[in-house]
Design a protein around this motif. Structure first.
Motif, PDB file in Angstrom:
ATOM      1  N   UNK A  60       0.996  -1.026   0.045  1.00  0.00           N
ATOM      2  CA  UNK A  60      -0.192  -0.033   0.112  1.00  0.00           C
ATOM      3  C   UNK A  60       0.971   1.021  -0.197  1.00  0.00           C
ATOM      4  N   UNK A  61       0.653   1.823  -0.385  1.00  0.00           N
ATOM      5  CA  UNK A  61       1.201   3.617  -0.999  1.00  0.00           C
ATOM      6  C   UNK A  61       2.374   4.098   0.911  1.00  0.00           C
ATOM      7  N   UNK A  62       0.743   4.114   1.707  1.00  0.00           N
ATOM      8  CA  UNK A  62       1.656   4.418   3.005  1.00  0.00           C
ATOM      9  C   UNK A  62       3.034   3.184   3.289  1.00  0.00           C
ATOM     10  N   UNK A  63       3.278   2.257   2.970  1.00  0.00           N
ATOM     11  CA  UNK A  63       3.795   1.500   3.385  1.00  0.00           C
ATOM     12  C   UNK A  63       5.045   2.086   2.732  1.00  0.00           C
ATOM     13  N   UNK A  64       5.065   1.793   1.237  1.00  0.00           N
ATOM     14  CA  UNK A  64       6.186   2.505   0.414  1.00  0.00           C
ATOM     15  C   UNK A  64       6.865   3.879   0.914  1.00  0.00           C
TER      16      UNK A  64
END
Length: 144
Positions: A60-64
């Protein structure tokens, strides 16, 4: 397009709600760089892709954002590993190895960072090729 590519490679692929343009812009602001267009396109369709055994093939973007900020700035990593600033991590194999796009200089190629020996190897010509290869395999070591 991205959901179809992933679904063709692995019918059990999992998807999330898409990320909007404001979410991408905020992530780019936090990272201090633009995200590759292919990754942005994928995130506009789904906020990550879950593959075999619940592995985040694409985070997910937040983890990226969180993972890259950590790898680019953690001073303890400098004693252990070569610099990570040329890479943009976006997923993993569930066993510690991580996949990255090249951001310096920008390239479509995907590399794997093997955490046991700090090696970085080419594994796919672009994000689509990566999805097809990683999701078609039934193991976490498809790139070996």
């Amino acid at each position: 397009m991205w959901r179809e590519v992933a679904g063709e490679a692995f019918s059990g692929a999992g998807f999330s709600a898409p990320v909007d343009s404001a979410g991408v812009a905020d992530a780019e602001r936090r990272l201090g760089c633009s995200l590759p267009s292919g990754l942005v396109s994928l995130l506009h369709e789904t906020d990550g892709i879950v593959g075999h055994y619940g592995v985040d093939t694409v985070w997910p973007l937040e983890r990226i954002v969180e993972e890259n900020l950590l790898f680019w700035s953690d001073s303890s990593f400098a004693d252990l590993y070569m610099p990570f600033d040329a890479l943009l991590f976006f997923g993993d194999n569930g066993g510690g190895d991580q996949f990255a796009l090249v951001r310096k200089p920008p390239r479509a190629d995907v590399f794997v960072w093997e955490h046991e020996n700090d090696s970085r190897r080419w594994v796919a010509r672009d994000l689509e090729d990566h999805l097809r290869r990683s999701l078609a395999g039934d193991g976490d070591d498809w790139y070996q």
